[in-house]
Design a protein around this motif. Structure first.
Motif, PDB file in Angstrom:
ATOM      1  N   SER A   1     -10.952   2.461   5.125  1.00  0.00           N
ATOM      2  CA  SER A   1     -11.760   1.382   4.581  1.00  0.00           C
ATOM      3  C   SER A   1     -12.195   0.416   5.670  1.00  0.00           C
ATOM      4  O   SER A   1     -11.383  -0.025   6.480  1.00  0.00           O
ATOM      5  CB  SER A   1     -10.982   0.607   3.514  1.00  0.00           C
ATOM      6  OG  SER A   1     -11.721  -0.514   3.065  1.00  0.00           O
TER       7      SER A   1
ATOM      8  N   ARG B   1       1.043   4.420  -2.801  1.00  0.00           N
ATOM      9  CA  ARG B   1       0.968   5.841  -2.444  1.00  0.00           C
ATOM     10  C   ARG B   1       2.194   6.598  -2.947  1.00  0.00           C
ATOM     11  O   ARG B   1       2.092   7.718  -3.451  1.00  0.00           O
ATOM     12  CB  ARG B   1       0.828   5.983  -0.938  1.00  0.00           C
ATOM     13  CG  ARG B   1      -0.503   5.471  -0.390  1.00  0.00           C
ATOM     14  CD  ARG B   1      -0.485   5.370   1.117  1.00  0.00           C
ATOM     15  NE  ARG B   1      -1.658   4.669   1.632  1.00  0.00           N
ATOM     16  CZ  ARG B   1      -1.730   4.077   2.807  1.00  0.00           C
ATOM     17  NH1 ARG B   1      -0.670   4.111   3.620  1.00  0.00           N
ATOM     18  NH2 ARG B   1      -2.827   3.464   3.194  1.00  0.00           N
TER      19      ARG B   1
ATOM     20  N   TRP C   1      -9.104  -2.842  -2.924  1.00  0.00           N
ATOM     21  CA  TRP C   1      -8.944  -1.389  -3.024  1.00  0.00           C
ATOM     22  C   TRP C   1      -9.240  -0.897  -4.437  1.00  0.00           C
ATOM     23  O   TRP C   1      -8.992  -1.601  -5.420  1.00  0.00           O
ATOM     24  CB  TRP C   1      -7.502  -0.987  -2.657  1.00  0.00           C
ATOM     25  CG  TRP C   1      -7.115  -1.355  -1.268  1.00  0.00           C
ATOM     26  CD1 TRP C   1      -6.490  -2.510  -0.856  1.00  0.00           C
ATOM     27  CD2 TRP C   1      -7.335  -0.585  -0.082  1.00  0.00           C
ATOM     28  NE1 TRP C   1      -6.305  -2.496   0.505  1.00  0.00           N
ATOM     29  CE2 TRP C   1      -6.813  -1.325   1.009  1.00  0.00           C
ATOM     30  CE3 TRP C   1      -7.911   0.660   0.167  1.00  0.00           C
ATOM     31  CZ2 TRP C   1      -6.855  -0.866   2.323  1.00  0.00           C
ATOM     32  CZ3 TRP C   1      -7.962   1.118   1.476  1.00  0.00           C
ATOM     33  CH2 TRP C   1      -7.433   0.364   2.534  1.00  0.00           C
TER      34      TRP C   1
ATOM     35  N   LEU D   1       0.832  -1.201   0.000  1.00  0.00           N
ATOM     36  CA  LEU D   1       0.000   0.000   0.000  1.00  0.00           C
ATOM     37  C   LEU D   1       0.867   1.251   0.000  1.00  0.00           C
ATOM     38  O   LEU D   1       0.536   2.243  -0.662  1.00  0.00           O
ATOM     39  CB  LEU D   1      -0.940   0.004   1.217  1.00  0.00           C
ATOM     40  CG  LEU D   1      -2.178  -0.887   1.138  1.00  0.00           C
ATOM     41  CD1 LEU D   1      -1.818  -2.369   1.249  1.00  0.00           C
ATOM     42  CD2 LEU D   1      -3.186  -0.516   2.215  1.00  0.00           C
TER      43      LEU D   1
ATOM     44  N   THR E   1     -17.747   6.373  -1.754  1.00  0.00           N
ATOM     45  CA  THR E   1     -17.162   5.033  -1.813  1.00  0.00           C
ATOM     46  C   THR E   1     -17.685   4.214  -0.647  1.00  0.00           C
ATOM     47  O   THR E   1     -18.045   4.774   0.401  1.00  0.00           O
ATOM     48  CB  THR E   1     -15.619   5.099  -1.791  1.00  0.00           C
ATOM     49  OG1 THR E   1     -15.092   3.802  -2.084  1.00  0.00           O
ATOM     50  CG2 THR E   1     -15.087   5.568  -0.448  1.00  0.00           C
TER      51      THR E   1
ATOM     52  N   TYR F   1      -7.819   2.240  -6.486  1.00  0.00           N
ATOM     53  CA  TYR F   1      -6.828   3.322  -6.527  1.00  0.00           C
ATOM     54  C   TYR F   1      -7.054   4.180  -7.772  1.00  0.00           C
ATOM     55  O   TYR F   1      -7.527   3.698  -8.817  1.00  0.00           O
ATOM     56  CB  TYR F   1      -5.414   2.745  -6.595  1.00  0.00           C
ATOM     57  CG  TYR F   1      -4.891   2.194  -5.291  1.00  0.00           C
ATOM     58  CD1 TYR F   1      -4.392   3.045  -4.316  1.00  0.00           C
ATOM     59  CD2 TYR F   1      -4.883   0.827  -5.041  1.00  0.00           C
ATOM     60  CE1 TYR F   1      -3.898   2.546  -3.116  1.00  0.00           C
ATOM     61  CE2 TYR F   1      -4.402   0.325  -3.830  1.00  0.00           C
ATOM     62  CZ  TYR F   1      -3.908   1.192  -2.884  1.00  0.00           C
ATOM     63  OH  TYR F   1      -3.431   0.697  -1.693  1.00  0.00           O
TER      64      TYR F   1
ATOM     65  N   THR G   1      -3.923   7.161  -4.969  1.00  0.00           N
ATOM     66  CA  THR G   1      -4.712   7.362  -3.752  1.00  0.00           C
ATOM     67  C   THR G   1      -5.894   6.420  -3.782  1.00  0.00           C
ATOM     68  O   THR G   1      -6.526   6.250  -4.831  1.00  0.00           O
ATOM     69  CB  THR G   1      -5.222   8.812  -3.665  1.00  0.00           C
ATOM     70  OG1 THR G   1      -4.121   9.707  -3.766  1.00  0.00           O
ATOM     71  CG2 THR G   1      -5.943   9.058  -2.345  1.00  0.00           C
ATOM     72  N   ASP G   2      -6.194   5.776  -2.650  1.00  0.00           N
ATOM     73  CA  ASP G   2      -7.368   4.914  -2.640  1.00  0.00           C
ATOM     74  C   ASP G   2      -8.621   5.756  -2.429  1.00  0.00           C
ATOM     75  O   ASP G   2      -8.564   6.895  -1.950  1.00  0.00           O
ATOM     76  CB  ASP G   2      -7.241   3.825  -1.573  1.00  0.00           C
ATOM     77  CG  ASP G   2      -7.374   4.357  -0.158  1.00  0.00           C
ATOM     78  OD1 ASP G   2      -8.502   4.548   0.305  1.00  0.00           O
ATOM     79  OD2 ASP G   2      -6.324   4.575   0.493  1.00  0.00           O
ATOM     80  N   SER G   3      -9.756   5.191  -2.795  1.00  0.00           N
ATOM     81  CA  SER G   3     -11.007   5.949  -2.796  1.00  0.00           C
ATOM     82  C   SER G   3     -11.422   6.396  -1.400  1.00  0.00           C
ATOM     83  O   SER G   3     -12.058   7.447  -1.252  1.00  0.00           O
ATOM     84  CB  SER G   3     -12.124   5.104  -3.427  1.00  0.00           C
ATOM     85  OG  SER G   3     -12.290   3.872  -2.734  1.00  0.00           O
TER      86      SER G   3
END
Length: 256
Positions: A191, A176, A219, A172, A231, A221, A181-183
């Motif tokens: 999350s 980054r 994930w 992860l 999300t 992204y 970037t994750d939602s």
């Protein structure tokens, strides 16, 4: 200009495990929570046919490479996107035909918008025999190779990567560092767990194993001119049956 907004999903389909018992739940999920674009992992030819039936308004990659039918694939709404290119990149994921699967999609009727690179992968399970033997985490390099491949394919343009990352830390961080970037993070949230589904109905045994560690493995992204609006991790059951041992992750995005 009119905003271009779409719903994206990532889903680990759990291979062929108890697929006969789960098929109605899977079909119901895609009917109730129909995404505009979805990337899947742990695909099987039978689940691919099931999704084709459940999403008649969608297209997917149809290619002779076996991984598109047995590992991962991507479906998109034909009225919203047109396919211009696709491929399967070797990023070091263990197992035959495991790849980073990707498509390049042009928003339909929107010459003012750039094409979107959308990709999916299933990073190696920590219980893989090679990892148990050498005690080395291969998912860090898999993440690095994924970032490098998407750098080449998408550049600074809109790019999405959906994944069962099978980890909780180092890969992860690599994503980054690669500008993704994750939602959830983009919306100032964390999350919820995505695996395992509890309760998970198993004939003769009742529920999922007691003490199973709840973890966020799945994930969505993004990078480039994409803005997440909402999300969620989706809890879904049909007549008491979960569609998979993973929960789907869904996000609504606007392409700038």
């Amino acid at each position: 200009m009119t905003p271009f907004t779409f719903v994206a999903m990532t889903y680990n389909l759990w291979g062929e495990h108890r697929l006969r018992a789960r098929r109605d739940a899977l079909k119901s999920l895609f009917a109730v929570r129909e995404p505009d674009i979805v990337g899947v992992q742990e695909l099987h030819p039978k689940s691919r046919a099931l999704i084709d039936d459940a999403l008649p308004g969608h297209a997917r990659v149809d290619d002779a490479f076996p991984g598109w039918g047995s590992r991962g694939n991507i479906w998109w709404n034909r009225d919203m996107f047109h396919l211009t290119e696709y491929g399967a990149e070797d990023v070091g994921i263990r197992g035959e035909h495991n790849r980073l699967f990707w498509v390049r999609l042009k928003p339909a009727g929107r010459d003012d918008l750039p094409s979107l690179v959308f990709s999916t992968a299933h990073f190696t399970w920590p219980g893989h025999p090679q990892e148990r033997l050498d005690d080395v985490n291969p998912r860090v390099d898999q993440a690095r190779h994924t970032v490098a491949a998407l750098d080449r394919l998408a550049g600074d343009g809109p790019c999405m990567f959906v994944v069962d990352i099978n980890d909780y830390a180092r890969p992860l961080w690599v994503m980054r560092q690669g500008g993704f970037t994750d939602s959830f993070a983009a919306l100032g949230a964390s999350s919820p767990p995505t695996h395992p589904v509890v309760p998970l109905v198993e004939p003769g045994s009742g529920w999922a194993a007691p003490g199973a560690v709840q973890k966020a493995l799945d994930w969505i992204y993004h990078r480039g001119p994409l803005r997440p609006r909402t999300t969620e991790v989706v809890d879904f059951f049909y007549e008491g049956q979960a569609p998979s041992d993973h929960k789907p992750v869904v996000a609504t995005y606007t392409l700038a």
